[in-house]
Every structure is written in C-alpha cells, then in structure tokens.
Design a protein around this motif. Sequence first.
Motif, PDB file in Angstrom:
ATOM      1  N   LEU A  86     -40.833   9.073   9.933  1.00  0.00           N
ATOM      2  CA  LEU A  86     -40.121   9.401  11.176  1.00  0.00           C
ATOM      3  C   LEU A  86     -39.140   8.291  11.555  1.00  0.00           C
ATOM      4  O   LEU A  86     -38.018   8.566  11.991  1.00  0.00           O
ATOM      5  CB  LEU A  86     -41.120   9.638  12.319  1.00  0.00           C
ATOM      6  N   VAL A  87     -39.558   7.049  11.360  1.00  0.00           N
ATOM      7  CA  VAL A  87     -38.658   5.915  11.675  1.00  0.00           C
ATOM      8  C   VAL A  87     -37.444   5.965  10.744  1.00  0.00           C
ATOM      9  O   VAL A  87     -36.286   5.889  11.196  1.00  0.00           O
ATOM     10  CB  VAL A  87     -39.411   4.571  11.542  1.00  0.00           C
ATOM     11  N   ALA A  88     -37.715   6.111   9.441  1.00  0.00           N
ATOM     12  CA  ALA A  88     -36.616   6.126   8.464  1.00  0.00           C
ATOM     13  C   ALA A  88     -35.683   7.301   8.735  1.00  0.00           C
ATOM     14  O   ALA A  88     -34.444   7.156   8.666  1.00  0.00           O
ATOM     15  CB  ALA A  88     -37.183   6.210   7.046  1.00  0.00           C
ATOM     16  N   GLY A  89     -36.262   8.445   9.071  1.00  0.00           N
ATOM     17  CA  GLY A  89     -35.447   9.644   9.330  1.00  0.00           C
ATOM     18  C   GLY A  89     -34.550   9.446  10.549  1.00  0.00           C
ATOM     19  O   GLY A  89     -33.396   9.893  10.570  1.00  0.00           O
ATOM     20  N   THR A  90     -35.053   8.776  11.541  1.00  0.00           N
ATOM     21  CA  THR A  90     -34.261   8.543  12.759  1.00  0.00           C
ATOM     22  C   THR A  90     -33.099   7.596  12.465  1.00  0.00           C
ATOM     23  O   THR A  90     -31.963   7.828  12.899  1.00  0.00           O
ATOM     24  CB  THR A  90     -35.169   7.954  13.865  1.00  0.00           C
ATOM     25  N   ALA A  92     -41.366  15.070  17.831  1.00  0.00           N
ATOM     26  CA  ALA A  92     -40.378  16.155  17.872  1.00  0.00           C
ATOM     27  C   ALA A  92     -38.964  15.591  17.967  1.00  0.00           C
ATOM     28  O   ALA A  92     -38.038  16.112  17.332  1.00  0.00           O
ATOM     29  CB  ALA A  92     -40.660  17.068  19.069  1.00  0.00           C
ATOM     30  N   ALA A  93     -38.795  14.530  18.744  1.00  0.00           N
ATOM     31  CA  ALA A  93     -37.460  13.933  18.902  1.00  0.00           C
ATOM     32  C   ALA A  93     -37.045  13.251  17.609  1.00  0.00           C
ATOM     33  O   ALA A  93     -35.875  13.294  17.207  1.00  0.00           O
ATOM     34  CB  ALA A  93     -37.468  12.944  20.057  1.00  0.00           C
ATOM     35  N   ALA A  94     -38.014  12.617  16.928  1.00  0.00           N
ATOM     36  CA  ALA A  94     -37.683  11.958  15.659  1.00  0.00           C
ATOM     37  C   ALA A  94     -37.251  13.002  14.627  1.00  0.00           C
ATOM     38  O   ALA A  94     -36.281  12.799  13.889  1.00  0.00           O
ATOM     39  CB  ALA A  94     -38.892  11.170  15.152  1.00  0.00           C
ATOM     40  N   LEU A  95     -37.950  14.127  14.621  1.00  0.00           N
ATOM     41  CA  LEU A  95     -37.618  15.171  13.639  1.00  0.00           C
ATOM     42  C   LEU A  95     -36.260  15.814  13.949  1.00  0.00           C
ATOM     43  O   LEU A  95     -35.620  16.352  13.062  1.00  0.00           O
ATOM     44  CB  LEU A  95     -38.721  16.238  13.615  1.00  0.00           C
ATOM     45  N   CYS A  96     -35.863  15.758  15.213  1.00  0.00           N
ATOM     46  CA  CYS A  96     -34.565  16.327  15.616  1.00  0.00           C
ATOM     47  C   CYS A  96     -33.585  15.220  15.996  1.00  0.00           C
ATOM     48  O   CYS A  96     -32.687  15.435  16.820  1.00  0.00           O
ATOM     49  CB  CYS A  96     -34.738  17.275  16.804  1.00  0.00           C
ATOM     50  N   ALA A  97     -33.756  14.026  15.403  1.00  0.00           N
ATOM     51  CA  ALA A  97     -32.949  12.872  15.809  1.00  0.00           C
ATOM     52  C   ALA A  97     -31.460  13.146  15.639  1.00  0.00           C
ATOM     53  O   ALA A  97     -30.635  12.648  16.425  1.00  0.00           O
ATOM     54  CB  ALA A  97     -33.366  11.638  15.019  1.00  0.00           C
ATOM     55  N   SER A 141     -32.905   4.598  20.465  1.00  0.00           N
ATOM     56  CA  SER A 141     -33.767   3.423  20.403  1.00  0.00           C
ATOM     57  C   SER A 141     -35.181   3.926  20.116  1.00  0.00           C
ATOM     58  O   SER A 141     -35.716   4.738  20.874  1.00  0.00           O
ATOM     59  CB  SER A 141     -33.706   2.678  21.740  1.00  0.00           C
ATOM     60  N   ILE A 142     -35.741   3.462  19.005  1.00  0.00           N
ATOM     61  CA  ILE A 142     -37.039   4.008  18.583  1.00  0.00           C
ATOM     62  C   ILE A 142     -38.172   3.277  19.307  1.00  0.00           C
ATOM     63  O   ILE A 142     -38.312   2.051  19.181  1.00  0.00           O
ATOM     64  CB  ILE A 142     -37.235   3.885  17.057  1.00  0.00           C
ATOM     65  N   GLY A 143     -38.937   4.027  20.064  1.00  0.00           N
ATOM     66  CA  GLY A 143     -40.088   3.465  20.765  1.00  0.00           C
ATOM     67  C   GLY A 143     -41.315   3.645  19.890  1.00  0.00           C
ATOM     68  O   GLY A 143     -42.058   4.617  20.002  1.00  0.00           O
ATOM     69  N   THR A 144     -41.523   2.662  19.010  1.00  0.00           N
ATOM     70  CA  THR A 144     -42.604   2.839  18.033  1.00  0.00           C
ATOM     71  C   THR A 144     -43.989   2.828  18.687  1.00  0.00           C
ATOM     72  O   THR A 144     -44.922   3.422  18.147  1.00  0.00           O
ATOM     73  CB  THR A 144     -42.535   1.741  16.952  1.00  0.00           C
ATOM     74  N   ASN A 145     -44.124   2.178  19.835  1.00  0.00           N
ATOM     75  CA  ASN A 145     -45.451   2.129  20.475  1.00  0.00           C
ATOM     76  C   ASN A 145     -45.961   3.540  20.729  1.00  0.00           C
ATOM     77  O   ASN A 145     -47.104   3.877  20.432  1.00  0.00           O
ATOM     78  CB  ASN A 145     -45.384   1.374  21.807  1.00  0.00           C
TER      79      ASN A 145
END
Length: 521
Positions: A485-489, A435-440, A451-455
Amino acid sequence: MVRLEGTGIGGGIAVGRARVLEVASRDVPRRRIDSAETDAEQLRLAQAVGQVKAELAGLVESLPKGAPTEAAALLEVHAMILDDPALSGAAREAIVEHLWNAEWALSAQAGHLAAQFEALEDAYLRERGRDVQQVADRVMRALAGLGGPAADVSEPVIFVAEDISPADMLTMRSALGFAIDLGGITSHTAILARSMNVPAVVGLGAARARVQDDDWLILDGDAGVVIVAPDAGVLADYRARQAAGERERVELRRLTGVAAVTRDGAAVALQVNIERPDEAAAAADSGASGVGLFRSEFLFMNRAELPGEEEQFEAYRTVVRAMQGRPVTIRTIDVGADKTLNAGAASASVATNPALGRRAIRYSLAQPEVFLAQLRAILRASADGPVRLLVPMIAHHHEVDSLMRLLGQAREQLRESGQAFDAELAVGAMIEVPAAALCAGYFASRLDFLSIGTNDLIQYTLAIDRADHEVASLYDPFHPAVLRLVAGTIEAGRRAGRPVSVCGEMAGDWRATRLLLGMGL
Ligand code: PEP
Ligand code: MG
C-alpha cells in the motif's frame, strides 16, 4: 507496578525515588475568631504576606546565571498576585466581616479567585488560577510558621505533587523529574519544567494518591507516562532507553547542519511532527526543512470549550513565523478514537469501535461551523509564510467534494472581510485508510499532495488497534500488505506528478529509510 498517564512536557526519561510533596492549603485550619481578635489576625496575615514577599524577592536575587529566562518573570507575577488587593486585601476584609481566622479567610478568597479564572474561556488565563492557589499555599505555609519551599529539595529525586509553584520548582534544582497531578501544557509549572529541561508529566490526576515516598518511579516526559514500582525487567528496559536516548541526543545534535542528501545525490525533505505551537522554535532549531505534520487537534483537547478562529489563527501563525519561511503542514483536527474531546465541548460520538467511527474528516464534516473556523484560521496563517493544509482519514470521493466546497466558502468569507491569505494554498490528503491507498491515484488527481499516515494505515490494514498493548507485537510496519500500500501510494503520486511524504512513525524508523527511498519517496 502501576502505570499512570498524563501530559508529557518532554525532557526524556527519569528513573529515581519518589518524594511526595504535601500541599499547605489541603487542611486549612478554620477557626471563628472573637471580634476583639480581628486586628491581631489581620496583622498575622500581613506578616505572613510580608514574609512570602521577602522570600520571593530573595529568590529573584539569588537566581543563578544560567537560570531559565522565564524564572524571574514568573516570580514577579507571584509577587504581583501577592500584592493584589483582590487576594490579601479581600482576605483581610473577610477576617473582619465573617470573623474568620487568617487561614480560612485567605483560602476562601484564593478559592474564589481560582474559580473565576477556571471559568475563563482562554486556556492560558484559566491556568493562572493555579498561580493564585500557589501563592496562597505559600502564604499558608508562612502562617503555619513554615518558611521556604515545601520540602527538602536538595535531593536527586522525582517530585510528586498535586501542584508545584514555579517558586518552589526553582529551588528544586537537583530534581530528576516532576510528576504533577494538575495543570496542562500552559501551566507555569510546565513552562518552567520545560525550560529547566527536566523530564516532567503534568495532568496525572492521581499520582499523589498512588505514589509513596521512596517508591521507585520511571517518568517518561516524552510519552507522558509514570510507572510506579516498576518490575526489574521494565526498569532495565527504561534504563537502557534512557542511556540510549542520551547518547542519541549528543550524536544527533552534531548532525543539525548536515544536508539530508543520499549518497547518490537525492535530496530528502526531512521535516518534523509537532503537537503544540511552542514546539516550533525547537523544530526550527533542529535544522528540519519544515513541519511535516502539525497535529492541530491538540489545541482542541483537555478543555471545556473549543478554541475559536482567533485562538487557532494565533497558534498557527506562531508556528509559521517560527519556521521562518520553511513550509508548515497543518492537519485539520483528527479527533476521535484515542484522541477524545472533553465532554460538553463537542458532540463526539461514543461508538463501539471509535477508531472506525466519526473520526477526523468525518467529525469535521459533521461540524461544518467548527471546520469552517479552522479552515479560515489556517488560510489566514498562510499570509505569513508557506502553509499546506492536510486532511486526515480521507477515504471517499465525496469527502474531497465537501472539503473543496467548504474551503471555497472559507476563502469567500475571508475575501468578504478583507483578510489576507495565500490563494494558492496547497491542499493534501492523508493516506491512512487502505481504501484511500488503493485509490491513491484518484486522490492524487484531485489534490496537491499526499502524506502517508503509516500509524493508522498499519492499524487499519492489519486490524491491529495501535493503542492495544496485547496485540502490539502484531503491529508490523514491514508486513507485505502494508509495504504494498505504501509503495502503491508513492507510485500513484509519481504518476500524477504530486509529491508524496510519510508523516507516520515509519518515517522516523531507520530500518525503513532505505526501503522508502527505494520506493521513490
Ligand atoms: C498516522 O496515522 O500515521 C499519523 C501521522 O496520524 P496520527 O498518528 O496523528 O493518527
Ligand atoms: Mg493518523
């Protein structure tokens, strides 16, 4: 094959046979003596103490040139404990008063002192109770007519023990590793193992009961894991990892001073993750351009009481000072799920799905006083060097509102008490919930960095428990949904003019490096 987990002290992987050490004080010979025997019994105790004193002095004398710098100091601490009237003096009195034999009097007094240390709030001081016990064990061995260390220590084996005194550990120069049931990261045993650079795991709880002499062991000092009687496949796997780890360490060391710049000239901020303040010195030494993630919750775990503001401040300041002007990103506590606090220390909830429960910022906002103390400690540390504050598991706009309100309150409290802090301290959010990634874009607009917490982002996107080995093969950093999601953020950060970093393990996965840089990280 049995797998045991404890606290990893580092040092890489060891594979070898086990040597299980007995503890001298385990079976204390208790005997009531006759009043006519008290003098002789006191003398016996005094002689045993004298013998141990001579052994410790001998060890100090014979320390080789390359011995860890802490070694002599630790031995001196043990000599001081030995001299302290609270131990041997009180034991001598108990011989007369209770008509106990020397072993009984000594073990009772050592147990009493250790319990007093155990009740102290400070984790470091609490560990000192183990030093008292270790000194008593040594005297106990002398009383039993046994001198010197607890075992033949010249063999290249992995020592398994309830505890090992620093004095004994120093004699175990050929050790391949240490598997120890007691102790935390501030135990002297752990400090020494680390400075000897031998793989070690402490706090295993039941290694001594589960391991027999000559069992094959794999000891992973970085992961905090001991595998007893591994099957051939696992053994081959760890041997390969061990060899690869050694090769890699040699190779990587050569790159320490090399600038992290892509071939087309883009500089990359290459930072480290740490869990404990004492890792900061090695972090600085590694050539990292900063600490990208200091997982502060490790200060809060494995203890009966939560650390107060002062203790936290000291810990954060230690890291800031060690990094000598390079930025330190301190994450507020991320407890819950696989990182639980001890019972009684705080009201962590017991939920059916703890990874979806009161974790991280949800926990902090439910404990505002605990959170405020942490915010003040982090703010105060920012007076000593560049600090960034990072908040885990953000998903809702009102969490940012609450965070900002509490941060304002913490700043106000510090101003009132005249404490210095960086008024411009950067505040960021971890993007680890889909949800946070989609609303980054929203979070980027309200905060200074992401800071992206990929884990966790992978865990929550793919519905794969990151700690469950049965679904581990499905945990895929390269799943298109995760990559989107990573790219979008990253793109949202770029648009808002806010820096974006990755602090999850994906940042250390070379297969992802070009991809992430290509995405604009
Ligand atoms: C992450 O989730 O990627 C992260 C860095 O935090 P942790 O591993 O501590 O949950
Ligand atoms: Mg996380």
